[in-house]
Design an enzyme around this catalytic site. Structure first.
Site, short mmCIF file in Angstrom:
data_model
loop_
_atom_site.label_atom_id
_atom_site.label_comp_id
_atom_site.label_asym_id
_atom_site.label_seq_id
_atom_site.Cartn_x
_atom_site.Cartn_y
_atom_site.Cartn_z
N GLY A 241 0.87 -1.33 -0.12
CA GLY A 241 -0.11 -0.07 -0.09
C GLY A 241 0.69 1.23 0.04
N SER A 242 0.33 2.29 0.65
CA SER A 242 1.19 3.68 0.60
C SER A 242 2.19 3.71 1.46
CB SER A 242 0.14 4.91 1.13
OG SER A 242 -0.31 4.40 2.56
N ARG A 243 3.12 4.62 1.14
CA ARG A 243 4.36 4.63 2.09
C ARG A 243 3.99 5.08 3.53
NH1 ARG A 243 9.75 8.38 0.71
NH2 ARG A 243 9.18 8.18 -1.44
N GLU A 265 5.47 -3.35 0.84
CA GLU A 265 5.96 -2.85 -0.43
C GLU A 265 5.12 -1.49 -0.42
OE1 GLU A 265 4.60 -5.27 -3.60
OE2 GLU A 265 4.63 -2.96 -4.33
N CYS A 302 2.60 -1.23 -8.81
CA CYS A 302 3.81 -0.87 -8.23
C CYS A 302 4.78 -0.64 -9.06
CB CYS A 302 3.92 -1.65 -7.04
SG CYS A 302 3.38 -3.24 -7.24
P1 NAP Z 1 -3.10 2.54 1.77
O1 NAP Z 1 -3.93 3.94 2.40
O2 NAP Z 1 -1.73 2.28 2.58
O3 NAP Z 1 -3.97 1.24 2.78
C1 NAP Z 1 -3.59 -0.04 2.71
C2 NAP Z 1 -3.98 -0.86 4.01
O4 NAP Z 1 -3.23 -0.21 5.15
C3 NAP Z 1 -5.67 -0.54 4.30
O5 NAP Z 1 -6.07 -1.80 5.00
C4 NAP Z 1 -5.39 0.60 5.43
O6 NAP Z 1 -6.58 0.35 6.29
C5 NAP Z 1 -4.17 0.19 6.35
N1 NAP Z 1 -3.69 1.51 6.61
C6 NAP Z 1 -3.31 2.60 6.04
N2 NAP Z 1 -2.89 3.56 6.81
C7 NAP Z 1 -2.56 2.74 8.04
C8 NAP Z 1 -2.13 3.61 9.11
N3 NAP Z 1 -1.57 4.33 9.40
N4 NAP Z 1 -2.04 2.29 10.43
C9 NAP Z 1 -2.65 1.18 10.09
N5 NAP Z 1 -3.28 0.60 9.02
C10 NAP Z 1 -3.17 1.47 7.69
O7 NAP Z 1 -2.92 2.07 0.46
P2 NAP Z 1 -4.34 2.05 -0.35
O8 NAP Z 1 -5.63 2.14 0.31
O9 NAP Z 1 -4.12 0.74 -1.17
O10 NAP Z 1 -4.15 3.11 -1.49
C11 NAP Z 1 -3.77 4.52 -1.04
C12 NAP Z 1 -2.46 5.01 -1.89
O11 NAP Z 1 -1.50 4.03 -1.54
C13 NAP Z 1 -2.27 5.23 -3.22
O12 NAP Z 1 -2.74 6.26 -3.68
C14 NAP Z 1 -1.02 4.63 -3.55
O13 NAP Z 1 -0.22 6.05 -3.57
C15 NAP Z 1 -0.55 3.85 -2.47
N6 NAP Z 1 -0.37 2.44 -3.28
C16 NAP Z 1 0.76 1.92 -3.56
C17 NAP Z 1 1.03 0.81 -4.19
C18 NAP Z 1 2.33 0.17 -4.37
O14 NAP Z 1 2.23 -1.03 -4.81
N7 NAP Z 1 3.37 1.05 -4.67
C19 NAP Z 1 -0.20 -0.16 -3.92
C20 NAP Z 1 -1.28 0.26 -3.53
C21 NAP Z 1 -1.72 1.72 -3.26
P3 NAP Z 1 -7.87 1.46 6.09
O15 NAP Z 1 -7.65 1.94 4.67
O16 NAP Z 1 -8.89 0.42 6.11
O17 NAP Z 1 -7.91 2.33 6.87
#
Ligand code: NAP
Length: 525
Positions: A241-243, A265, A302
């Site tokens: 997910g996100s950084r 990742e 990614c």
């Molecule tokens: P995300 O916001 O990082 O969320 C991924 C998971 O982690 C979700 O289940 C989220 O839970 C949880 N999470 C997020 N922040 C957290 C925290 N502070 N503490 C604990 N758990 C946390 O990623 P996303 O929703 O997939 O996408 C958002 C952004 O991530 C995208 O715009 C992109 O920039 C990036 N992304 C990057 C990749 C890659 O492979 N490089 C892949 C996907 C996304 P909840 O949402 O349920 O709260």
């Protein structure tokens, strides 16, 4: 099979009592049924308790039984049929063909790990038998094998609702290693998660395994996800997910009384280096391949190529011109979630309003919700070097071309880059010397180096590395794709002078499992 809106804790289906999650079809903006009430402390506690209770039995399961379990999960996922495909399409906005192929990849990964488990090489058995008459000191008997770390928390990814989610690569590799898994499902696709979760739950039951081998929770990452990572029974974390999300989990894991590894990742812009001779000979073809890779899946990979670094001149101008023409024809595509769409728009706004960045082209505008309009920007090496923020990942179908004065500046840019999942060279024979000079830098920066290919489309194999230095991942020593992903969830244990009767099967002198062990420094055949 239908969606009930429940979490899966061991063999139970449980309705949560915290904030409700509703899937939203990103292509229409419509809210989908059923509602998914989130879990809380009680559900985290129960899932962790069951996982720990299951651990010792599960990790010592016969390899054949563990392999059969992974294969049963794959069979159960396939048995869900069309319901799963339709639900995943509606929740992700991804085309049906992509979801069908992603299901194939997911089941293929599970079967790959079944074969890895059976082969047993991951146990990495090493035996140094005792040499009682060695001079000046006798040598004692030393035997080593790998064991599972313990229960693992897996965070499903938004951009791969099947292959990096409930039964995706993290779960498959952790189960293969002998670790029970608790999934924090991604809130964007709860129905898909439930359907797959029920398939895993059914496989646990069919294979007669302890129920705590698998649980799946819904809820916000900051509550349920953070509580899972903080729980003393969890021994490792898999995340895509996100950084910001990944680093938040790393911090929680590091602040625990017992810190644990987080395999996150996160963020990569996957630089492409079209070298001069290749650019001159086939710049237009390279431009077509580049835009096709960039536009794939609305750039929500990614490994999307977010940076092009090349020497300026006529050849680069021709490349940019062709990329402009092709990109302008690209139809818009639905993004995965409203949040990802908004983050993408903000990223485009940042680039288009940047004083030292010029817009080259935009793709076509869509008229339905959450449409990704592809985009291409250009800047100079000097300006790129002056602003760190230009390295930030913009998740979606956009890329930045950097014009360099010479090959030394290309190398300077490569040196400045943060850690990456991939680095790509487009090269011909005449570019060999430049490529050779760049290679040591690229090795330090990226987990996978490609020549004359495109970074999107990751092969799930034995030699695959889907990893890289921070911020691509939190631990550059590992991969989250391919059979080597199993090593994230294992640790070595050495047994000194244990009587044979007390030794685990893989280490017994008679080699009852027929493993290819490193015996006295020599590989057994
Ligand atoms: P995300 O916001 O990082 O969320 C991924 C998971 O982690 C979700 O289940 C989220 O839970 C949880 N999470 C997020 N922040 C957290 C925290 N502070 N503490 C604990 N758990 C946390 O990623 P996303 O929703 O997939 O996408 C958002 C952004 O991530 C995208 O715009 C992109 O920039 C990036 N992304 C990057 C990749 C890659 O492979 N490089 C892949 C996907 C996304 P909840 O949402 O349920 O709260």
């Amino acid at each position: 099979m239908h969606c009930s809106g429940q979490m899966l804790i061991g063999q139970q289906a449980v309705t949560g009592s915290s904030a409700v999650i509703h899937a939203v079809n990103p292509a229409t903006g419509e809210q989908m049924e059923p509602p998914y009430p989130g879990g809380g402390a009680a559900e985290v506690e129960k899932a962790c308790q069951l996982a720990l209770a299951a651990f010792d039995d599960y990790r010592e399961l016969a390899l054949e039984d563990r392999a059969l379990f992974l294969e049963t999960i794959a069979n159960e996922i396939e048995a869900i049929g069309e319901v799963l495909i339709q639900r995943a399409v509606s929740e992700s906005g991804l085309p049906q063909a992509r979801i069908v192929s992603e299901r194939g990849r997911t089941c293929g990964q599970l079967r790959l790990f079944a074969s890895v488990v059976r082969a047993g090489e991951w146990l990495d058995v090493r035996i140094d038998p005792a040499i009682p008459d060695r001079q000046p000191m006798p040598r004692t008997d030393l035997r080593q094998r790998h064991i599972a770390l313990g229960p693992v928390a897996v965070f499903g990814a938004s951009n791969f609702p099947l292959a990096f989610s409930v039964a995706g690569g993290d779960t498959a590799s952790a189960l293969a290693a002998g670790c029970p898994v608790i999934v924090k499902a991604h809130s964007a696709h709860p129905g898909t998660s439930e359907l797959v979760g029920r398939a895993v739950q059914k496989a646990v039951s069919k294979c007669g395994l302890p129920e705590g081998v698998f649980s799946m929770l819904f809820g916000s990452g900051r509550d349920v996800g953070a509580a899972l990572v903080a729980d003393y029974r969890i021994k490792a974390v898999g995340f895509t997910g996100s950084r910001s999300g990944g680093t938040a989990l790393m911090q929680i894991a590091q602040q625990r009384k017992e810190p644990i590894p987080v395999y996150a990742e996160m963020s990569s812009i996957n630089p492409v280096f079209p070298l001069p001779s290749a650019l001159k000979a086939r710049g237009e073809t390279i431009a077509e391949g580049f835009v096709a890779s960039l536009n794939m899946g609305a750039g929500q990979f990614c490994t999307s190529p977010g940076l092009v670094v090349a020497e300026k001149g006529e050849a680069l101008d021709a490349f940019v011109s062709k990329a402009r023409d092709v990109l302008q024809q690209c139809a818009s595509q639905t993004m995965l979630t409203r949040g990802i769409y908004e983050a993408y728009q903000q990223g485009l706004d940042r680039l288009s309003s940047h004083a030292n960045v010029s817009e080259v082209a935009r793709g076509q505008v869509g008229d339905s919700p959450n449409q990704c309009q592809s985009a291409l920007f250009i800047t100079t090496a000097t300006d790129f070097l002056a602003d760190e923020a230009l390295q930030d990942e913009v998740f979606g179908s956009t890329s930045l071309v950097i014009e360099c004065t010479d090959s030394a500046e290309v190398k300077q840019i490569a040196e400045l880059l943060e850690g990456q999942l991939t680095a790509t060279l487009q090269m011909d024979d005449a570019d060999f010397d430049i490529a050779r000079q760049l290679l040591p830098t690229l090795e330090r920066k990226a987990g996978r180096i490609l020549v004359n290919g495109w970074p999107t489309g990751v092969e799930v194999g034995h030699a695959t590395i889907h990893g890289g230095p921070y911020p691509a991942t939190s631990d550059s020593r590992t991969t989250s794709v391919g059979s080597a992903a199993i090593f994230r969830f294992l640790r070595p244990v050495c047994y000194q002078a244990l009587p044979d009767r007390l030794l685990p099967g893989p280490l017994k002198e008679s080699n009852p499992m027929g493993l290819k062990r490193l015996y006295n420094g020599k590989r057994e055949t």
